[in-house]
Scaffold this motif. Structure first.
Motif, PDB file in Angstrom:
ATOM      1  N   ALA A 219       0.893  -1.061   0.082  1.00  0.00           N
ATOM      2  CA  ALA A 219       0.036  -0.051  -0.229  1.00  0.00           C
ATOM      3  C   ALA A 219       0.676   1.137   0.164  1.00  0.00           C
ATOM      4  CB  ALA A 219      -0.891   0.019   1.412  1.00  0.00           C
ATOM      5  N   CYS A 220       1.971   1.312   0.937  1.00  0.00           N
ATOM      6  CA  CYS A 220       2.945   2.568   0.777  1.00  0.00           C
ATOM      7  C   CYS A 220       3.538   2.438  -0.650  1.00  0.00           C
ATOM      8  CB  CYS A 220       3.953   2.287   1.777  1.00  0.00           C
ATOM      9  SG  CYS A 220       3.448   2.416   3.513  1.00  0.00           S
ATOM     10  N   ALA A 221       3.989   1.454  -1.248  1.00  0.00           N
ATOM     11  CA  ALA A 221       4.662   1.705  -2.646  1.00  0.00           C
ATOM     12  C   ALA A 221       3.668   2.007  -3.430  1.00  0.00           C
ATOM     13  CB  ALA A 221       4.887   0.350  -2.961  1.00  0.00           C
ATOM     14  N   ALA A 222       2.428   1.793  -3.467  1.00  0.00           N
ATOM     15  CA  ALA A 222       1.318   2.146  -4.322  1.00  0.00           C
ATOM     16  C   ALA A 222       0.942   3.802  -4.172  1.00  0.00           C
ATOM     17  CB  ALA A 222      -0.144   1.528  -4.097  1.00  0.00           C
ATOM     18  N   GLU A 223       1.146   4.327  -3.024  1.00  0.00           N
ATOM     19  CA  GLU A 223       0.955   5.811  -2.682  1.00  0.00           C
ATOM     20  C   GLU A 223       2.427   6.507  -2.886  1.00  0.00           C
ATOM     21  OE1 GLU A 223      -1.831   7.556  -1.573  1.00  0.00           O
ATOM     22  OE2 GLU A 223      -2.887   5.744  -2.223  1.00  0.00           O
ATOM     23  N   GLY A 224       3.481   5.679  -3.375  1.00  0.00           N
ATOM     24  CA  GLY A 224       4.548   6.565  -3.475  1.00  0.00           C
ATOM     25  C   GLY A 224       5.396   6.831  -2.096  1.00  0.00           C
ATOM     26  N   ARG A 225       5.199   5.709  -1.121  1.00  0.00           N
ATOM     27  CA  ARG A 225       5.724   6.157   0.155  1.00  0.00           C
ATOM     28  C   ARG A 225       6.467   5.089   0.724  1.00  0.00           C
ATOM     29  NH1 ARG A 225       2.336   7.382   5.787  1.00  0.00           N
ATOM     30  NH2 ARG A 225       3.974   7.354   7.152  1.00  0.00           N
ATOM     31  N   ASP A 226       7.777   5.542   1.438  1.00  0.00           N
ATOM     32  CA  ASP A 226       8.782   4.685   1.750  1.00  0.00           C
ATOM     33  C   ASP A 226       8.149   3.754   2.891  1.00  0.00           C
ATOM     34  OD1 ASP A 226      10.827   3.256   2.978  1.00  0.00           O
ATOM     35  OD2 ASP A 226      11.949   4.973   3.437  1.00  0.00           O
ATOM     36  N   PRO A 227       8.020   2.450   2.742  1.00  0.00           N
ATOM     37  CA  PRO A 227       7.355   1.819   3.879  1.00  0.00           C
ATOM     38  C   PRO A 227       8.094   1.801   5.119  1.00  0.00           C
ATOM     39  CG  PRO A 227       7.517   0.418   1.896  1.00  0.00           C
ATOM     40  CD  PRO A 227       8.417   1.882   1.626  1.00  0.00           C
ATOM     41  N   ALA A 228       9.317   2.142   5.259  1.00  0.00           N
ATOM     42  CA  ALA A 228      10.025   2.356   6.305  1.00  0.00           C
ATOM     43  C   ALA A 228       9.617   3.670   7.277  1.00  0.00           C
ATOM     44  CB  ALA A 228      11.466   2.415   6.206  1.00  0.00           C
ATOM     45  N   SER A 229       8.777   4.569   6.727  1.00  0.00           N
ATOM     46  CA  SER A 229       8.258   5.755   7.350  1.00  0.00           C
ATOM     47  C   SER A 229       7.179   5.475   7.877  1.00  0.00           C
ATOM     48  CB  SER A 229       8.206   6.778   6.158  1.00  0.00           C
ATOM     49  OG  SER A 229       7.209   6.571   5.423  1.00  0.00           O
ATOM     50  N   LEU A 230       6.442   4.348   7.938  1.00  0.00           N
ATOM     51  CA  LEU A 230       5.144   4.023   8.674  1.00  0.00           C
ATOM     52  C   LEU A 230       5.378   3.020   9.718  1.00  0.00           C
ATOM     53  CD1 LEU A 230       1.982   4.438   8.609  1.00  0.00           C
ATOM     54  CD2 LEU A 230       2.089   2.049   7.109  1.00  0.00           C
TER      55      LEU A 230
END
Length: 299
Positions: A219-230
């Motif tokens: 889901a993070c990848a789909a939103e363009g977000r670094d998963p490590a930041s969540l």
């Protein structure tokens, strides 16, 4: 790994205060309470309001983060709720975490909202609720026109202590909710398999959690977000059992959680009977592990 505890709002403050201050003394990073009017198995038992309880906890503590587990649009409208969040953020000097969820459509929900909604309808309303609450807490003035909420120049002054706003922790187990968490949350929350209240031993439950962690990464990848930041928070007790049977089981769970990418492990304050029955003395053993962190401040 950060550690937290849920304290049910079931005791008069003269007794509840000890639990909240003890949670800080033990070294927990965060403490939560349920945002319900009544609650599942304890409908006929004492149950106090969430915001007054957290306000009192904020004035009784100085280090520990405090949060709702979780606020839903079933009981809350974004405008008065955002005002309460802003006040809790101020009273706690930036220690409040806004836990949010869509609501389960259970019997308690119908007390306030007699309209029975499908899961999709609850998800639609929740997405809008999160978006509006986010805007209110970020901006001094907010206007909004949606399907569920309409706002006209709502003022939020002076705003949050923590910038750009109080952090969000969003509970989600499905793809759409996880995308919402990836878009808006600082922390994603799971309690295990959705709709499950028959706790399996943590050794059996954790593979499902691992799959959820991988899904929230996607889901993070789909939103363009670094998963490590969540951050990824596991709430044990309802679907994930045995964590507080002993300090050894707590340590084992924490280690296994870290291996699968969970960053925060939350347990329930042990009660004398169902639900969350346990021995408070286990918390004293946990304190031996967490005390150095408590003395040194936040992780």
């Amino acid at each position: 790994m950060r550690h937290g505890v849920v304290i049910l709002p079931e005791h008069r403050w003269r007794d509840a205060r000890r639990r909240w201050t003890r949670a800080e003394e033990i070294g927990f990073d965060h403490a939560w309470t349920y945002d319900q009017l009544m609650w599942r198995w304890l409908r006929d038992e004492p149950w106090f309001g969430t915001v007054p309880t957290l306000t009192a906890a904020a004035t009784a503590t100085s280090r520990i983060e405090l949060g709702t587990m979780v606020a839903t649009p079933t009981y809350r409208h974004p405008v008065p709720f955002a005002k309460e969040v802003m006040a809790l953020d101020d009273i706690s000097d930036g220690r409040f975490v806004c836990g949010l969820g869509a609501g389960a459509g259970a019997v308690d929900d119908l007390v306030v909202d007699p309209v029975e909604r499908t899961p999709r309808q609850r998800a639609d309303r929740f997405a809008e609720f999160v978006e509006v609450t986010d805007l209110l807490l970020r901006q001094r003035k907010t206007s909004y026109s949606g399907e569920h909420y309409r706002l006209d120049e709502v003022s939020m002054n002076p705003g949050c202590v923590r910038r750009p706003r109080t952090p969000f922790a969003i509970a989600a187990t499905g793809p759409r909710g996880m995308r919402l968490a990836a878009r808006h949350a600082d922390t994603w929350i799971t309690a295990g398999a959705p709709g499950t209240f028959d706790a399996r031993p943590y050794e059996q439950a954790l593979p499902d959690i691992a799959r959820q962690v991988r899904a929230v990464d996607d889901a993070c990848a789909a939103e363009g977000r670094d998963p490590a930041s969540l951050r990824r928070l596991l709430l044990a007790g309802a679907a994930v059992g045995g964590v507080l049977d002993s300090v050894e089981s707590w340590r084992d769970t924490a280690g296994r959680c870290a291996e699968i990418g969970v960053t925060d492990l939350v347990v329930h304050w042990p009660r004398p009977g169902f639900p969350y029955a346990g021995d408070e003395r286990v918390l004293d053993d946990i304190a031996d592990d967490l005390a150095p962190v408590a003395a040194g401040g936040r992780r």
